[in-house]
Design an enzyme around this catalytic site. Sequence first.
Site, PDB file in Angstrom:
ATOM      1  N   ASP A  81       0.769  -1.659  -0.173  1.00 29.85           N
ATOM      2  CA  ASP A  81       0.046  -0.058  -0.276  1.00 29.85           C
ATOM      3  C   ASP A  81       1.149   1.283  -0.135  1.00 29.85           C
ATOM      4  OD1 ASP A  81      -2.332   1.147   0.276  1.00 29.85           O
ATOM      5  OD2 ASP A  81      -2.632   1.121   2.207  1.00 29.85           O
ATOM      6  N   GLY A 179      -8.682   7.851   7.562  1.00 33.95           N
ATOM      7  CA  GLY A 179      -9.449   8.279   9.175  1.00 33.95           C
ATOM      8  C   GLY A 179     -10.134   8.108   8.883  1.00 33.95           C
ATOM      9  N   HIS A 206      -9.994   4.238  -1.069  1.00 37.44           N
ATOM     10  CA  HIS A 206      -9.152   4.633  -0.202  1.00 37.44           C
ATOM     11  C   HIS A 206      -9.733   4.671   1.126  1.00 37.44           C
ATOM     12  CE1 HIS A 206      -4.857   3.723  -1.340  1.00 37.44           C
ATOM     13  NE2 HIS A 206      -6.030   3.578  -2.489  1.00 37.44           N
ATOM     14  N   GLY A 207      -9.370   5.157   2.582  1.00 34.73           N
ATOM     15  CA  GLY A 207     -10.419   6.167   3.360  1.00 34.73           C
ATOM     16  C   GLY A 207     -11.943   5.096   3.721  1.00 34.73           C
ATOM     17  N   SER A 209     -12.580   3.904   6.157  1.00 36.47           N
ATOM     18  CA  SER A 209     -13.151   4.224   7.675  1.00 36.47           C
ATOM     19  C   SER A 209     -14.514   5.010   8.111  1.00 36.47           C
ATOM     20  CB  SER A 209     -11.587   4.032   8.956  1.00 36.47           C
ATOM     21  OG  SER A 209     -11.159   2.778   8.323  1.00 36.47           O
ATOM     22  N   ASN A 228      -9.665   0.582   1.136  1.00 37.21           N
ATOM     23  CA  ASN A 228      -8.818  -0.052   2.719  1.00 37.21           C
ATOM     24  C   ASN A 228      -9.244   0.261   2.933  1.00 37.21           C
ATOM     25  OD1 ASN A 228      -7.351  -0.139  -0.085  1.00 37.21           O
ATOM     26  ND2 ASN A 228      -6.107   0.969  -0.016  1.00 37.21           N
TER      27      ASN A 228
END
Length: 281
Positions: A81, A179, A206-207, A209, A228
Amino acid sequence: MLMDTRTMLAHAQADQRAVAAFNVYSLETVQAAVSAAEKVKQPVIIALGERYFGTVDVEGFAAMVRALAAKSSVPVALHLDHAYEKKSIIRAIRNGFTSVMYDGSKYELEENIARTKEIVSIAHMVGVSVEAEIGSLARGAFSDEEEGDGTLTDPQSAKRFVEATEVDFLAAAIGTVHGMYTGEPNINIGLLKQIREAVRVPLVLHGGSGTPDETIRETIRNGICKINVNTEISMAAVSYLKSVHEDAAIPHLSDVMAHMQGVMETSMERFIRLFGGCADV
Ligand code: 13P
């Protein structure tokens, strides 16, 4: 079994689902990811970021993942990554990673194209697939990633980038952050649709969460095939560790690690179900 990431994502694209790519840094994080995937009967991507090369022994780590993958009942891919250095990419390839992400997103488009093209030519020579990114993610709370400027991906640049570089997967910046979100998430599904129309390769989000479930489902309906996840798993593990610290008794480390793995596995299982389109999330 270990499966090459390109085949894994081609299947996901055909089935309109996404594969979870978990950032890992230890035996427990890898075991949690593989075990969660086995429970849900879905493939999984084990992702090691270049930023952890200083603390994780890459050769030992890759051998461990390959051994766990070999006896796993579900397909497992091993991905590098966010790599910024050619030498990290070559090190990953030498250690059997099935895909690498070259992150040239901080460069102007033409410079990013030239750098990514070189990585693609090296990786493709040995059958390793390449993810790259244009646009960049801002950093939210509790993230461990580099700060980006939050520039969203321009669909026409995406088209030019994919055609010129021949990358296998494209990370598209559509408003997620690395984040946890500090305000309301503002994910641009309309932009994702335009990017989807401009390029045919599997798209990467991506991201993962903190992104609302319904938004995740919508991104998958519109071409996202790999998502991800890092921060939420880390937060679950660290919250557990904090609770142990507050306890007066000193438990044995082996018990703490086993319990931490279980906590991460529960969180990972939920993501795998959501990304795989399971009804019971
Ligand atoms: P999160 O930390 O937001 O889950 O993002 C992880 C990521 O995109 C790693 O590349």
